[in-house]
Design a protein around this motif. Structure first.
Motif, PDB file in Angstrom:
ATOM      1  N   ALA A  48       0.859  -1.185   0.000  1.00  0.00           N
ATOM      2  CA  ALA A  48       0.000   0.000   0.000  1.00  0.00           C
ATOM      3  C   ALA A  48       0.891   1.228   0.000  1.00  0.00           C
ATOM      4  CB  ALA A  48      -0.886   0.001   1.250  1.00  0.00           C
ATOM      5  N   SER A  49       0.295   2.384  -0.293  1.00  0.00           N
ATOM      6  CA  SER A  49       1.124   3.584  -0.253  1.00  0.00           C
ATOM      7  C   SER A  49       1.229   4.073   1.192  1.00  0.00           C
ATOM      8  CB  SER A  49       0.539   4.666  -1.164  1.00  0.00           C
ATOM      9  OG  SER A  49      -0.780   4.924  -0.789  1.00  0.00           O
ATOM     10  N   GLY A  50       2.404   4.577   1.536  1.00  0.00           N
ATOM     11  CA  GLY A  50       2.643   5.163   2.857  1.00  0.00           C
ATOM     12  C   GLY A  50       2.493   4.203   4.023  1.00  0.00           C
ATOM     13  N   ILE A  51       2.990   2.966   3.887  1.00  0.00           N
ATOM     14  CA  ILE A  51       2.844   2.038   5.010  1.00  0.00           C
ATOM     15  C   ILE A  51       3.734   2.486   6.167  1.00  0.00           C
ATOM     16  CG2 ILE A  51       2.190   0.074   3.577  1.00  0.00           C
ATOM     17  CD1 ILE A  51       4.902  -1.083   3.808  1.00  0.00           C
ATOM     18  N   THR A  52       3.239   2.259   7.378  1.00  0.00           N
ATOM     19  CA  THR A  52       4.021   2.653   8.554  1.00  0.00           C
ATOM     20  C   THR A  52       4.524   1.391   9.245  1.00  0.00           C
ATOM     21  OG1 THR A  52       1.994   2.674   9.857  1.00  0.00           O
ATOM     22  CG2 THR A  52       2.729   4.787   8.954  1.00  0.00           C
ATOM     23  N   GLY A  53       5.680   1.521   9.855  1.00  0.00           N
ATOM     24  CA  GLY A  53       6.273   0.372  10.528  1.00  0.00           C
ATOM     25  C   GLY A  53       7.771   0.550  10.562  1.00  0.00           C
ATOM     26  N   SER A  54       8.419  -0.368  11.244  1.00  0.00           N
ATOM     27  CA  SER A  54       9.870  -0.240  11.368  1.00  0.00           C
ATOM     28  C   SER A  54      10.562  -1.329  10.557  1.00  0.00           C
ATOM     29  CB  SER A  54      10.273  -0.355  12.842  1.00  0.00           C
ATOM     30  OG  SER A  54       9.864  -1.622  13.336  1.00  0.00           O
ATOM     31  N   GLY A  55      11.812  -1.062  10.204  1.00  0.00           N
ATOM     32  CA  GLY A  55      12.599  -2.032   9.439  1.00  0.00           C
ATOM     33  C   GLY A  55      13.481  -1.310   8.439  1.00  0.00           C
ATOM     34  N   PRO A  56      14.503  -2.008   7.925  1.00  0.00           N
ATOM     35  CA  PRO A  56      15.381  -1.384   6.934  1.00  0.00           C
ATOM     36  C   PRO A  56      14.584  -0.973   5.697  1.00  0.00           C
ATOM     37  CG  PRO A  56      16.148  -3.585   7.567  1.00  0.00           C
ATOM     38  CD  PRO A  56      14.812  -3.407   8.178  1.00  0.00           C
ATOM     39  N   GLU A  57      14.819   0.246   5.213  1.00  0.00           N
ATOM     40  CA  GLU A  57      14.037   0.765   4.089  1.00  0.00           C
ATOM     41  C   GLU A  57      14.908   1.053   2.883  1.00  0.00           C
ATOM     42  OE1 GLU A  57      11.604   4.118   4.803  1.00  0.00           O
ATOM     43  OE2 GLU A  57      10.687   3.294   6.622  1.00  0.00           O
ATOM     44  N   GLN A  58      14.312   0.959   1.717  1.00  0.00           N
ATOM     45  CA  GLN A  58      14.990   1.395   0.492  1.00  0.00           C
ATOM     46  C   GLN A  58      13.985   2.126  -0.376  1.00  0.00           C
ATOM     47  OE1 GLN A  58      17.102  -1.685  -1.640  1.00  0.00           O
ATOM     48  NE2 GLN A  58      17.795  -0.280  -3.232  1.00  0.00           N
ATOM     49  N   ASP A  59      14.359   3.301  -0.877  1.00  0.00           N
ATOM     50  CA  ASP A  59      13.484   4.069  -1.755  1.00  0.00           C
ATOM     51  C   ASP A  59      13.781   3.677  -3.203  1.00  0.00           C
ATOM     52  OD1 ASP A  59      11.884   5.820  -3.081  1.00  0.00           O
ATOM     53  OD2 ASP A  59      12.843   7.645  -2.309  1.00  0.00           O
ATOM     54  N   LEU A  60      12.785   3.105  -3.881  1.00  0.00           N
ATOM     55  CA  LEU A  60      12.988   2.665  -5.270  1.00  0.00           C
ATOM     56  C   LEU A  60      12.711   3.777  -6.284  1.00  0.00           C
ATOM     57  CD1 LEU A  60      11.488  -0.950  -5.156  1.00  0.00           C
ATOM     58  CD2 LEU A  60      13.845  -0.228  -4.794  1.00  0.00           C
ATOM     59  N   ALA A  61      12.232   4.930  -5.806  1.00  0.00           N
ATOM     60  CA  ALA A  61      12.048   6.115  -6.661  1.00  0.00           C
ATOM     61  C   ALA A  61      11.218   5.812  -7.911  1.00  0.00           C
ATOM     62  CB  ALA A  61      13.418   6.687  -7.037  1.00  0.00           C
ATOM     63  N   GLY A  62      10.168   5.030  -7.746  1.00  0.00           N
ATOM     64  CA  GLY A  62       9.245   4.777  -8.856  1.00  0.00           C
ATOM     65  C   GLY A  62       9.689   3.701  -9.823  1.00  0.00           C
ATOM     66  N   ARG A  63      10.710   2.957  -9.477  1.00  0.00           N
ATOM     67  CA  ARG A  63      11.181   1.905 -10.399  1.00  0.00           C
ATOM     68  C   ARG A  63      10.192   0.731 -10.424  1.00  0.00           C
ATOM     69  NH1 ARG A  63      16.216   3.608  -8.340  1.00  0.00           N
ATOM     70  NH2 ARG A  63      17.513   4.529  -9.985  1.00  0.00           N
ATOM     71  N   LEU A  64      10.215   0.033 -11.544  1.00  0.00           N
ATOM     72  CA  LEU A  64       9.293  -1.089 -11.756  1.00  0.00           C
ATOM     73  C   LEU A  64       9.714  -2.309 -10.939  1.00  0.00           C
ATOM     74  CD1 LEU A  64       6.853  -2.184 -13.421  1.00  0.00           C
ATOM     75  CD2 LEU A  64       8.503  -2.905 -15.146  1.00  0.00           C
ATOM     76  N   VAL A  65       8.751  -2.885 -10.216  1.00  0.00           N
ATOM     77  CA  VAL A  65       9.010  -4.127  -9.479  1.00  0.00           C
ATOM     78  C   VAL A  65       8.096  -5.205 -10.052  1.00  0.00           C
ATOM     79  CG1 VAL A  65       9.000  -5.268  -7.237  1.00  0.00           C
ATOM     80  CG2 VAL A  65       9.616  -2.854  -7.395  1.00  0.00           C
ATOM     81  N   ILE A  66       8.701  -6.331 -10.427  1.00  0.00           N
ATOM     82  CA  ILE A  66       7.925  -7.455 -10.964  1.00  0.00           C
ATOM     83  C   ILE A  66       8.242  -8.708 -10.143  1.00  0.00           C
ATOM     84  CG2 ILE A  66       7.881  -6.490 -13.283  1.00  0.00           C
ATOM     85  CD1 ILE A  66      10.102  -8.516 -14.058  1.00  0.00           C
ATOM     86  N   ALA A  67       7.483  -9.755 -10.381  1.00  0.00           N
ATOM     87  CA  ALA A  67       7.752 -11.012  -9.654  1.00  0.00           C
ATOM     88  C   ALA A  67       8.860 -11.807 -10.335  1.00  0.00           C
ATOM     89  CB  ALA A  67       6.477 -11.835  -9.563  1.00  0.00           C
ATOM     90  N   GLY A  68       9.563 -11.177 -11.254  1.00  0.00           N
ATOM     91  CA  GLY A  68      10.670 -11.825 -11.960  1.00  0.00           C
ATOM     92  C   GLY A  68      10.243 -12.280 -13.346  1.00  0.00           C
TER      93      GLY A  68
END
Ligand SMILES: [Zn+2]
Length: 415
Positions: free
Chosen positions: A33-53
């Motif tokens: 979802a957009s803007g999820i809250t929670g803790s953990g290591p984060e990485q900003d993908l800056a709008g890059r495409l994510v696929i299941a491979g």
């Protein structure tokens, strides 16, 4: 909530892209979802495409990387089969494993997460290739899911002992069965035997089929007929089918409807088909690639796949499926965004459908299997050969390929 990792600003959603955050815990996607809250290591993908491979439905790991052992002169299909048949006699289990590793690692680095590898079984190679690939499947399960399709490359009814070996492989861990009727003395007889074995083991089928440009005699109708009789709709695929590129539109339409009606999927293998077809022309050489994008219009499930890597069938190969999609688009003269999106679908969602991968895709509760591409959408990936930046399987990073960087001259220096 505590996540193992959070990927922010990921573009997902195929034809209707959306920007979301991906929350991963325990190897699964637990929030999307957009803007999820929670803790953990984060990485900003800056709008890059994510696929299941990427999903490769047709590759031959067992006979990859053997160019140094073969000497092809004419580049014809019969020569490639003969050269590989001769080289195969010296294959050992260790040798197959070692070459297949090299090819598989390339595929993983290219973002492939699911694969169907076709493995030759016959009295010359015995089960050596099969055993090597079965071990490879286990050893690389941390990065990729592999299906093993055993098949008789040099014929079945004309090759005594081949069927017993196929049965042995089916009993010892093969996932499905394939065929190659065009090398058999009795093509329809082979199709019937393969269907009989598929029923015996409750296996899907993946044939090498109709691999030349002479449309007067085709096996595709027989495969559709047998599929109907067996009730195997949705469980049969055919690869190459280059004869489809040589049909007039009336016959093409009739076969497209028949494929859709009987539930037979089609895989095109552009690198091999372009390399081997049309060798008897000295000018206006035909492309010889089945027009899969036109089959999609009739509802046929189609994929674009790698087939051979660095052997007489295809002396090229980086195992990149995005390159295969680009090659297909170029050859089929497809350039509009919707057309490029179809090409992208044929290396992602559609091959997943062909292989009936029910857990493929990015979804809450599903496995955190994903690949980040350096682009914004599927058409852009195909047009620009987008690089995979990193991949994950079950939430664990499986590879990283940092983007290349220009090293500009300092300001004021001569250029
Ligand atoms: Zn093949």
């Amino acid at each position: 909530m505590a996540f193992d990792s959070i990927l922010r600003n990921a573009c997902i959603g195929g034809r209707e892209p959306q920007l979301v955050d991906i929350g991963i815990a325990g190897g699964r996607i637990v929030e999307l979802a957009s803007g999820i809250t929670g803790s953990g290591p984060e990485q900003d993908l800056a709008g890059r495409l994510v696929i299941a491979g990427f999903v490769d439905t047709h590759i031959h790991l067992d006979k990859s990387c053997i160019l140094d052992r073969c000497k092809s002169q004419q580049g014809m299909l019969a020569e490639a089969i003969a050269e590989v048949a001769a080289a195969k006699r010296a294959f050992t289990e260790h040798d197959v494993y070692e070459r297949a590793c090299r090819t598989l690692e390339k595929a993983i680095l290219q973002g492939t997460t699911r694969m169907r590898t076709h493995v030759e079984v016959d009295p010359r190679i015995g089960l050596k290739g099969f055993r090597a690939i079965r071990r490879l499947k286990q050893d690389y399960a941390w990065a990729i899911d592999i299906e093993i399709c055993v098949f008789p490359q040099e014929g079945l009814l004309n090759d005594p002992g081949a069927e017993d070996l196929l049965i042995e492989a089916c009993e010892q861990g093969a996932d499905l069965i394939g065929g190659c009727p065009y090398t058999d003395s009795d093509p329809h007889g082979q199709i019937a035997r393969i269907f009989a074995l598929a029923r015996q083991f409750d296996f899907d089928i993946d044939f090498h089929l109709d691999f030349d440009l002479e449309p007067s005699r085709m096996d595709i109708e027989e495969v559709c007929r047998q599929t109907k009789i067996a009730g195997w709709g949705g469980r049969v695929a055919v690869g190459h089918v280059t004869k489809l590129s040589a049909l007039d539109s009336e016959r093409f339409t009739a076969i497209a409807k028949r494929l859709a009606d009987s539930g037979v999927a089609v895989t095109v293998l552009p690198a091999t088909d372009l390399f081997l077809m049309g060798r008897n022309h000295d000018h206006n050489v035909p492309r010889g690639v089945a027009p899969a994008h036109r089959l999609l219009d009739y509802g046929v499930v189609c994929s674009i796949a790698s087939n051979n890597v660095l052997n007489p069938f295809t002396p090229f190969g980086d195992c990149s499926l995005v390159r295969m999609a680009n090659l297909y688009a170029n050859v089929a003269q497809l350039g509009r965004p919707s057309e490029l999106a179809s090409c992208f679908d044929m290396v992602t969602a559609l091959p997943a459908k062909l292989m009936k991968l029910r857990d493929y895709g990015l979804a809450v509760g599903g496995p955190a299997d994903l690949v980040v591409l350096d682009c914004q959408d599927g058409p852009g990936a195909v047009a620009e050969l987008a690089r995979p930046l990193f991949g994950m399987k079950n939430g664990r990073r499986t590879f990283v390929c940092p983007p290349p960087r220009l090293l500009h001259a300092p300001c004021g220096e001569a250029r």
